[in-house]
Each structure stands twice: as C-alpha cells, then as structure tokens.
Design a protein around this motif. Structure first.
Motif, PDB file in Angstrom:
ATOM      1  N   ALA A 101      35.461  29.353  46.839  1.00 23.09           N
ATOM      2  CA  ALA A 101      35.590  29.443  48.293  1.00 23.09           C
ATOM      3  C   ALA A 101      35.316  28.102  48.954  1.00 23.09           C
ATOM      4  N   LYS A 115      32.142  37.037  52.302  1.00 22.82           N
ATOM      5  CA  LYS A 115      32.789  37.655  51.143  1.00 22.82           C
ATOM      6  C   LYS A 115      32.178  39.035  50.917  1.00 22.82           C
ATOM      7  N   LEU A 210      37.655  37.326  50.180  1.00 27.28           N
ATOM      8  CA  LEU A 210      37.143  36.176  50.904  1.00 27.28           C
ATOM      9  C   LEU A 210      37.591  36.334  52.351  1.00 27.28           C
TER      10      LEU A 210
END
Length: 213
Positions: A101, A115, A210
């Motif tokens: 990420a 997340k 995400l």
C-alpha cells in the motif's frame, strides 16, 4: 527537505511494478509470490484453528451498516482480521500489505488510507454470485485483494475459481483464475464484477480491500 529524503530512500521494487503494470493494462494482477510458503502455511493453520473453534460467522451482503444474509448469493463464512492482535502470521501478512500500500501511494498516488481483511471459508459446494465490491453508499474500496490459503494439493479440478468479468473491445471477457495455494489476485474494486464458483472441497482464503479515506 523531508520530501528530498523520501525521494532518496525510495527503491524501485520490480515485483510491485509488475502489479502496477498489470492493473494499468488489464485492471487486475495475479501474483504467485506475494506471501512466502511459510506465511501461507501459518495463516492456513491459524484460519483452520479459529474455524474449528467456531469463531467464524455466516457472511452477509452489503456493508457493515446494512448487512443481509442471502445464502442464494453468498455461501461463505468469515472472520475479520485485526492487525493489532499479536499474531506472528498476521504480522507477516499485514507487513506485506502495508508495504504494498505504501509503495502504491508513493508511485501511483492512490490515496490509500485504510484497509480491511477477513478470513473466508467456502464449504464444499458453496459460492458467491457475481457482484461488485463497492456499494451505492460507500465507494471507498480502491483495490480488492484475495490471497488463497488452500492445501498444497489443490488442483484446478477442485473448482472454486474466481471469475473476473473484464471489458474488452468486442464485449465482456470472463477471466478464470484458479485458487492455487499462495496465489494472490489484486483488482480494481470499483470496476470489475466477479464471482466465486462452487468448489468440490473446502476453499480457504483471505479477502480484503485497500481503501481511500
């Protein structure tokens, strides 16, 4: 000055660049080495122990504010994962997800801020009908990630395929992906409809997103 230091300590990671390239070109990426075999095995053991301890619940459709159980649409059982709970296998998993990420934010400016992930067990014969991973009242999910924890002897004939419905020049293109152990699939949550086909044996995975904001 801080921005300069951030640029200096940035290192290109080819395995993440491949994911980015795949998503830009096709909307999805299939990765067979996102997690190490040791981590996959540890996560599988943790999942099965918690499933045997009856900690999972029947999965619903809709977001957490508007959940409805519909067995004709979805047949899996889930358990939400908590990054803050001390668990070695969870730590290895979330370390990799956080690293990914962070890399996506620095290279693609995706604005990923949150997340959420859960274990998922599909008993034999269960499925998840075609759907999109975002909701009318919540479009914060940016990328969907599925990591398969099936046993090492899993074969394509065992079923449980993930089918992505992609837009092609001449119409819709179904893309079938087998849930081989250790495999991860990353795709655009807001654009790609998908389904899980019935499996001929118990199917294990981690599924999550995400998210922006």
């Amino acid at each position: 000055m801080e921005e300069l230091y951030n640029q200096l300590d940035f290192a290109v990671k080819p395995h993440y660049e491949k994911i980015i390239s795949d998503i830009l070109e096709n909307g999805y990426s299939v990765v067979d080495d996102l997690l190490s075999p040791v981590t996959v095995s540890a996560l599988r053991t943790d999942l099965l122990k918690k499933y045997e301890d009856d900690l999972f619940k029947k999965a619903a459709i809709g977001n957490r504010l508007n959940e409805v159980i519909q067995t004709g649409i979805r047949g899996d059982f889930i358990l939400w994962m908590d990054e803050n709970v001390i668990n070695t296998s969870h730590k290895f998993f979330f370390d990799r997800i956080n690293d990914l990420a962070s890399y996506l934010n620095r290279t693609c400016f995706l604005g990923i801020m949150r997340k959420e992930f859960h274990y998922a067990v599909y008993p034999e014969g269960k499925f998840y009908a075609r759907h999109l991973d975002t909701f009318q009242n919540d479009d914060r999910r940016k990328l969907s990630i599925v990591c398969y924890l099936n046993e090492d002897d899993w074969q394509p004939e065992h079923g449980g395929e993930l089918v992505l419905y992609l837009n092609g020049e001449n119409g819709e293109i179904p893309k079938t992906i087998y849930p081989l152990p250790g495999r991860a699939v990353i795709f655009e949550s807001r654009d790609i409809e998908h389904e899980v086909k019935p499996a001929k044996r118990e199917r294990l995975s981690i599924t999550g997103w995400l998210k922006t904001r």
